[in-house]
Design an enzyme around this catalytic site. Structure first.
Site, PDB file in Angstrom:
ATOM      1  N   ALA A  99      17.192 -11.317   4.708  1.00 23.75           N
ATOM      2  CA  ALA A  99      16.756 -11.447   6.107  1.00 23.75           C
ATOM      3  C   ALA A  99      16.142 -10.142   6.597  1.00 23.75           C
ATOM      4  O   ALA A  99      15.158 -10.152   7.350  1.00 23.75           O
ATOM      5  CB  ALA A  99      17.934 -11.848   6.991  1.00 23.75           C
ATOM      6  N   ALA A 100      16.692  -8.997   6.162  1.00 23.55           N
ATOM      7  CA  ALA A 100      16.150  -7.710   6.615  1.00 23.55           C
ATOM      8  C   ALA A 100      14.736  -7.509   6.079  1.00 23.55           C
ATOM      9  O   ALA A 100      13.857  -7.008   6.792  1.00 23.55           O
ATOM     10  CB  ALA A 100      17.058  -6.566   6.175  1.00 23.55           C
ATOM     11  N   GLY A 138      26.119 -10.123   0.919  1.00 25.62           N
ATOM     12  CA  GLY A 138      26.566 -10.393   2.287  1.00 25.62           C
ATOM     13  C   GLY A 138      26.108  -9.374   3.312  1.00 25.62           C
ATOM     14  O   GLY A 138      26.578  -9.389   4.438  1.00 25.62           O
ATOM     15  N   LEU A 139      25.166  -8.499   2.926  1.00 24.93           N
ATOM     16  CA  LEU A 139      24.694  -7.499   3.898  1.00 24.93           C
ATOM     17  C   LEU A 139      23.309  -7.843   4.462  1.00 24.93           C
ATOM     18  O   LEU A 139      22.685  -7.016   5.125  1.00 24.93           O
ATOM     19  CB  LEU A 139      24.690  -6.095   3.268  1.00 24.93           C
ATOM     20  CG  LEU A 139      26.069  -5.505   2.965  1.00 24.93           C
ATOM     21  CD1 LEU A 139      25.943  -4.102   2.371  1.00 24.93           C
ATOM     22  CD2 LEU A 139      26.942  -5.437   4.213  1.00 24.93           C
ATOM     23  N   GLY A 140      22.854  -9.043   4.195  1.00 20.84           N
ATOM     24  CA  GLY A 140      21.625  -9.515   4.846  1.00 20.84           C
ATOM     25  C   GLY A 140      20.338  -8.958   4.265  1.00 20.84           C
ATOM     26  O   GLY A 140      19.336  -8.836   4.982  1.00 20.84           O
ATOM     27  N   SER A 141      20.321  -8.646   2.972  1.00 22.88           N
ATOM     28  CA  SER A 141      19.126  -7.997   2.417  1.00 22.88           C
ATOM     29  C   SER A 141      17.877  -8.867   2.555  1.00 22.88           C
ATOM     30  O   SER A 141      16.813  -8.370   2.944  1.00 22.88           O
ATOM     31  CB  SER A 141      19.345  -7.596   0.961  1.00 22.88           C
ATOM     32  OG  SER A 141      19.391  -8.728   0.146  1.00 22.88           O
ATOM     33  N   PRO A 180      22.033  -3.577  -0.613  1.00 23.44           N
ATOM     34  CA  PRO A 180      22.354  -4.271  -1.866  1.00 23.44           C
ATOM     35  C   PRO A 180      22.087  -5.773  -1.740  1.00 23.44           C
ATOM     36  O   PRO A 180      22.357  -6.347  -0.681  1.00 23.44           O
ATOM     37  CB  PRO A 180      23.855  -4.007  -2.055  1.00 23.44           C
ATOM     38  CG  PRO A 180      24.245  -2.983  -1.050  1.00 23.44           C
ATOM     39  CD  PRO A 180      23.192  -2.914  -0.003  1.00 23.44           C
ATOM     40  N   ASP A 187      21.996 -14.273  10.338  1.00 17.41           N
ATOM     41  CA  ASP A 187      21.472 -13.063   9.686  1.00 17.41           C
ATOM     42  C   ASP A 187      20.161 -12.614  10.329  1.00 17.41           C
ATOM     43  O   ASP A 187      20.017 -11.461  10.742  1.00 17.41           O
ATOM     44  CB  ASP A 187      21.214 -13.320   8.191  1.00 17.41           C
ATOM     45  CG  ASP A 187      22.479 -13.241   7.362  1.00 17.41           C
ATOM     46  OD1 ASP A 187      23.567 -13.383   7.947  1.00 17.41           O
ATOM     47  OD2 ASP A 187      22.384 -13.054   6.129  1.00 17.41           O
TER      48      ASP A 187
HETATM   49  O1  PMV Z   1      24.193 -13.964   4.136  1.00 15.23           O
HETATM   50  P1  PMV Z   1      25.676 -13.837   4.107  1.00 15.23           P
HETATM   51  O2  PMV Z   1      26.273 -13.805   2.762  1.00 15.23           O
HETATM   52  O3  PMV Z   1      26.160 -12.774   5.037  1.00 15.23           O
HETATM   53  O4  PMV Z   1      26.273 -15.185   4.725  1.00 15.23           O
HETATM   54  C1  PMV Z   1      25.914 -15.646   5.967  1.00 15.23           C
HETATM   55  C2  PMV Z   1      27.056 -16.258   6.619  1.00 15.23           C
HETATM   56  C3  PMV Z   1      27.393 -17.714   6.330  1.00 15.23           C
HETATM   57  O5  PMV Z   1      28.084 -18.145   7.483  1.00 15.23           O
HETATM   58  C4  PMV Z   1      28.292 -17.814   5.130  1.00 15.23           C
HETATM   59  C5  PMV Z   1      26.174 -18.585   6.097  1.00 15.23           C
HETATM   60  C6  PMV Z   1      25.316 -18.802   7.332  1.00 15.23           C
HETATM   61  O6  PMV Z   1      24.210 -19.321   7.160  1.00 15.23           O
HETATM   62  O7  PMV Z   1      25.747 -18.485   8.456  1.00 15.23           O
END
Ligand code: PMV
Length: 319
Positions: A110-111, A105-108, A101, A152
Site C-alpha cells: 500500500a505504501a 504486515g507493515l503495509g509495504s 519489509p 492500509d
Molecule cells: O496488510 P496487513 O498484513 O497489515 O493486513 C491488513 C489487515 C487485515 O485486517 C488482516 C486485512 C484487511 O484487509 O484489513
C-alpha cells in the site's frame, strides 16, 4: 524539470485487524521510520507516453505499455492516468525503492501504491487529496488481496492515526498523549490474503462463533479509541493482550508470534499483540518509555529478526 520525490510511511494495526474485514472498527497508525519512495524524472529524449517503471529492489524494470493489467505498479500508474483523464503523459522514469519489509504486515504494498500515485500525479501537475490517493491505492490492493478492508491504504495515504470502518468516511484519531510501540518481526513471511482466506472459510463454517469474536474485537477498538483520545495510554496494554487472545482464537497467530508476545510482556511491556494479517510478520508491544530498549533487546533475544521502535505522536484535535 527537476525530479519529484515522494515518500509514504509503513503502518501498524493497533487494534481490530481481520474483524475490520467484517465491518468492525480498527485502529491503525503510520510508522515513519520505514518508507516507500518514488522518484519521477522527466525524459525529454523519449517519445511522449513512454513511462518506464524501475523497481530495482523487486528486480523489476519495464515500460508501462509492456506491463500486464494486473501488475500492481503499472496499475497504480494507469489508475492515476484514468483519474486525470490523460492518455499520453510526458515521457518519464518512475524509480521505486522501499525500506518497508514485504509481506510482514507493515503495509509495504500500500505504501508503494500511495507514493506512486502521489508522485506521478505531482509530476503531471496535480496535487491529489489524501482521500483520492487512498481510493486509487485501494484499487490496486483489491486486485491483489481479494477482499481488503481498505485500512492500509487509508492510514498510509493520510499518514495519520485512524479509526477505520470500511466503506465509511475516514476518522482521524487525535491521541491526547504520545506513546511508544516496539515492533518486532518474526522473520516469517506470510501473505495476508492466505490468512484472510482461511479465516473466511472458518467463518463460513461457523458464522456465529466468528461473529462474536469480531464483536469482541470491535468493543476493544472502541474502548481503545477512548483511552487514546483521553491519554490513558497504560490501559491500552490490557486491550492489546485481549485483542491478541481473540486473534489466536481466530486462528491467525503462530508459535513465533506467541513467543514474541510472551517475551515482550515478560520484559515489562504493558501489553502486546500480533499486528496485521498474522501467521508471521510483525507483532507490537506497548512499551513504557524507560523500557523500550530492554523490550527490543528481549524481543531480538526471543528470535525477532528486526525491531523498530516508533512513537505515535500526540495531535491536537482540530478546532
Ligand atoms: O496488510 P496487513 O498484513 O497489515 O493486513 C491488513 C489487515 C487485515 O485486517 C488482516 C486485512 C484487511 O484487509 O484489513
Amino acid at each position: 524539470m527537476p525530479a519529484i520525490a515522494v515518500t509514504a510511511p509503513g503502518k501498524i494495526i493497533l487494534f481490530g485487524e481481520h474483524a475490520v474485514v467484517y465491518g468492525r472498527p480498527a485502529i491503525a497508525a503510520p510508522v515513519e521510520q520505514v518508507r516507500a519512495r518514488v522518484m519521477v524524472t522527466a525524459e525529454l529524449r523519449r517519445r511522449p507516453g513512454s513511462v518506464l517503471i524501475q523497481a530495482p529492489d523487486l528486480g523489476q524494470q519495464a515500460y508501462l505499455d509492456a506491463l500486464p493489467p494486473t501488475d500492481p505498479l503499472g496499475l497504480a500508474v494507469r489508475l492515476v492516468l484514468e483519474h486525470l483523464g490523460l492518455e499520453r503523459p510526458p515521457a518519464c522514469t518512475l524509480r521505486i525503492s522501499s525500506t518497508i519489509p514485504i509481506a510482514s504486515g507493515l503495509g509495504s504494498g500500500a505504501a508503494i501504491s500511495v507514493a506512486l500515485c502521489q508522485a506521478f500525479a505531482e509530476f503531471l501537475g496535480v496535487e491529489l487529496p489524501a482521500e483520492t490517493v487512498s481510493e486509487l491505492a485501494f484499487g490496486v490492493d483489491k486486485i491483489h488481496h481479494g477482499t481488503p478492508s481498505g485500512i492500509d491504504n487509508t492510514v498510509i495515504a493520510y499518514a495519520h492515526p485512524v479509526f477505520f470502518i470500511r466503506d465509511q468516511l475516514t476518522q482521524l484519531l487525535q491521541p491526547a498523549s504520545q506513546f511508544t510501540i516496539v515492533i518486532a518481526d518474526t522473520g516469517v513471511r506470510s501473505p495476508t490474503a492466505a490468512a484472510v482466506g482461511d479465516l473466511r472459510k472458518a467463518w463460513q463454517a461457523d458464522p456465529s462463533r466468528y461473529e462474536s469474536l469480531f464483536d469482541a474485537a470491535a468493543e476493544i477498538a472502541i474502548q481503545a479509541r477512548h483511552w487514546i483520545e483521553t491519554g490513558q495510554i497504560r490501559r491500552l496494554g490490557a486491550l492489546m493482550d485481549e485483542n491478541h487472545a481473540l486473534l489466536c482464537e481466530m486462528g491467525v497467530s503462530s508459535p513465533e508470534l506467541d513467543r514474541l508476545v510472551g517475551a515482550a510482556r515478560l520484559a515489562g511491556a504493558w501489553g502486546a499483540k500480533l499486528s496485521g494479517g498474522g501467521r508471521g510478520g510483525n507483532m507490537i508491544a506497548l512499551a513504557p518509555e524507560e523500557l523500550t530498549a530492554a523490550i527490543a533487546e528481549s524481543l531480538r533475544h526471543a528470535g525477532a529478526v528486526r525491531t523498530i521502535t516508533t512513537t505515535i505522536r500526540a495531535h491536537k484535535p482540530p478546532r
